[in-house]
Design an enzyme around this catalytic site. Structure first.
Site, PDB file in Angstrom:
ATOM      1  NE  ARG A  95      30.151  48.433  49.709  1.00  0.00           N
ATOM      2  CZ  ARG A  95      30.670  47.264  49.352  1.00  0.00           C
ATOM      3  NH1 ARG A  95      31.090  46.418  50.257  1.00  0.00           N
ATOM      4  NH2 ARG A  95      30.743  46.941  48.078  1.00  0.00           N
ATOM      5  CE  LYS A 142      43.410  38.183  38.003  1.00  0.00           C
ATOM      6  NZ  LYS A 142      42.545  37.340  38.856  1.00  0.00           N
ATOM      7  N   GLY A 165      31.876  44.742  42.037  1.00  0.00           N
ATOM      8  CA  GLY A 165      31.381  43.630  41.221  1.00  0.00           C
ATOM      9  C   GLY A 165      29.950  43.865  40.767  1.00  0.00           C
ATOM     10  N   GLY A 212      34.718  49.675  44.419  1.00  0.00           N
ATOM     11  CA  GLY A 212      36.022  49.025  44.541  1.00  0.00           C
ATOM     12  C   GLY A 212      37.164  50.023  44.483  1.00  0.00           C
TER      13      GLY A 212
HETATM   14  C1  3PG Z   1      31.710  43.512  47.840  1.00  0.00           C
HETATM   15  O1  3PG Z   1      32.359  44.201  48.619  1.00  0.00           O
HETATM   16  O2  3PG Z   1      32.124  43.220  46.705  1.00  0.00           O
HETATM   17  C2  3PG Z   1      30.337  43.068  48.254  1.00  0.00           C
HETATM   18  O3  3PG Z   1      30.098  43.388  49.579  1.00  0.00           O
HETATM   19  C3  3PG Z   1      30.145  41.597  47.995  1.00  0.00           C
HETATM   20  O4  3PG Z   1      31.097  40.845  48.701  1.00  0.00           O
HETATM   21  P1  3PG Z   1      31.601  39.476  48.066  1.00  0.00           P
HETATM   22  O5  3PG Z   1      32.361  39.849  46.810  1.00  0.00           O
HETATM   23  O6  3PG Z   1      32.472  38.853  49.119  1.00  0.00           O
HETATM   24  O7  3PG Z   1      30.394  38.643  47.756  1.00  0.00           O
HETATM   25 MG    MG Z   2      33.365  41.668  45.613  1.00  0.00          MG
END
Ligand code: 3PG
Ligand code: MG
Length: 426
Positions: free
Chosen positions: A36, A232, A408, A385
């Site tokens: 990142r 999920k 997300g 992720g």
């Molecule tokens: C993540 O890693 O999903 C983003 O940096 C957002 O973080 P958060 O889900 O804690 O808002």
């Molecule tokens: Mg997140």
């Protein structure tokens, strides 16, 4: 939705307040994956090279709204300094305040005399007098990283007072925090609202992410195959519905598949399922008209360990067993569909890939996606992720078209096609 980028604005001599997502994984204070930070470098360098005075703000982890040392961005400041200057850190001779740390060393003494280097500084808070002073004392091409935004409750609550304190720091606002674009927090929403009238633009990372995800969903080359995994169904309902519309085929893996199995009245033993989502899974299968593929065989075991004894079953999973990965036939079937594709989006692992006995499904899919890119010229996109972590671990990240920095965020973009945080920018 063409957005102005940082390239479109003059930053020379300006205080450029930039939201980045430096929420990187840390183990014992050491960064285990700096993707990142690295991915934000093109925007950072562009500002520095054009004489901007860069003020970077980010969150890290999920602190409870006050300072917590384990969530400090200090380790990130050190890594950033190295990436910016490609040299090690020493204290700056004339540091202004005790809470401000300078992190830089000259490449050679002549350069020091000319003072043409980029200084990366770190300040132990993100708002307040000391921070404002540090921001004001920046020279052209300097960088200041603020401490974790979430050490203040006002960030996640998007409180007006907190947003005002942040907004005061900048003449120009840049958002390059793709991973946090789905959060309407002070730094991502309140601040750009307050800076109306001043330049408010996206950075190159967000531009790149929007292009890959936007094109895939908006005008995909076909066949367009989506691969969805993870634990999920509930996390992915909206994205499944959207992809049923857009994609030609959905390949399902991970524990999520077992909730679909229940929807088909199959037995799943002790597998992880969401019993309250079974009706919904059944409904999705009905709507899918054959577009959804589920595993035809599964790797099962009675323990989820690195040394677990495993077997493979087709159909029902015995009562004392748990499905933990897709089986060899499924791997082959999925790989052959991926091989025919021209566009691929993959989000979520096929099994418990952190454990060796259950890593094969994810590995096979990753390899198939990499092959489709290299051999077939397919556009291949890996959601952030866990699937991003998996493709990195397998050293295939540079064999796919794009690895998103947002988990997300990429799912939400696939669902909605836009972000409120970016809609308000120029
Ligand atoms: C993540 O890693 O999903 C983003 O940096 C957002 O973080 P958060 O889900 O804690 O808002
Ligand atoms: Mg997140």
């Amino acid at each position: 939705m063409a957005k102005k980028t940082v390239a479109d604005i003059d930053v020379n001599g300006k205080r450029v307040l930039m939201r980045v997502d430096f929420n990187v994984p840390l183990e014992g204070g050491a960064i285990t994956d700096d993707r990142r930070i690295v991915q934000a470098m093109p925007t950072i360098k562009s500002v520095i090279e054009r004489g901007g005075r860069l003020i970077l703000m980010s969150h890290l982890g999920r602190p409870k709204g006050g300072p917590e040392p384990k969530y400090s961005l200090k380790p990130v400041a050190d890594r950033l300094s190295r990436l910016v200057n490609e040299c090690q850190a020493v204290p700056h001779p004339h540091g202004e305040g005790r809470n401000v740390t300078d992190l830089h060393v000259m490449r050679d003494p002549a350069e020091k005399a000319a003072d043409t280097h980029a200084r990366v500084r770190f300040v132990n808070d993100c708002v307040g007098l000391e921070v404002e002073q540090a921001a004001r004392s920046l020279k052209d091409g300097d960088v200041l990283l603020l401490e974790n935004l979430r050490f203040h409750k006002g960030e996640e609550k998007n409180e007006a007072k907190f947003a005002e304190q942040l907004a005061r720091l900048g003449d120009v606002y840049v958002n390059d925090a793709f991973g946090t674009a789905h959060r309407e927090h002070a730094s991502t929403f309140g601040v750009p609202q307050l800076l109306q009238g001043k330049p408010r633009v996206i950075g190159f990372l967000i531009q790149k992410e929007l292009k890959f995800l936007g094109d895939a969903i908006g005008r995909p080359q076909r066949p367009f195959v989506a691969i969805l995994g993870g634990a999920k169904v509930s996390d992915k309902i909206n994205v499944i519905e959207k992809l049923l519309d857009k994609a030609d085929l959905l390949l399902i893996g991970g524990a999520m598949a077992y909730t679909f199995f229940l929807g088909q009245n199959k037995q799943v033993g002790r597998s992880l399922v969401e019993r309250d989502k079974v009706d919904l899974a059944r409904e999705l299968l009905g709507k899918a008209r054959g577009k959804i593929r589920l595993p035809v065989d599964n790797v099962i075991s009675n323990e989820m360990t690195d040394t677990a004894k495993t077997s493979v079953v087709e159909g029902n999973i015995p009562a004392d067993m748990e499905g933990l990965d897709i089986g060899p036939k499924t791997r082959q079937l999925y790989a052959s569909e991926i091989a025919k594709s021209k566009t691929v989006i993959w989000n979520g692992p096929m099994g418990v890939f952190e454990k060796k006995p259950f890593a094969e499904g994810t590995r096979a899919v990753a390899q198939a996606v990499a092959d489709a890119t290299v051999k077939n010229g397919a556009v291949t996109i890996i959601g952030g992720g866990d699937s991003a972590a998996a493709i990195e671990q397998l050293e295939l990240a540079d064999k796919v078209s794009h690895v998103s920095t947002g988990g997300g965020a990429s799912l939400e973009f696939l669902e909605n096609g836009h972000f409120a945080t970016l809609d308000i920018l120029d």
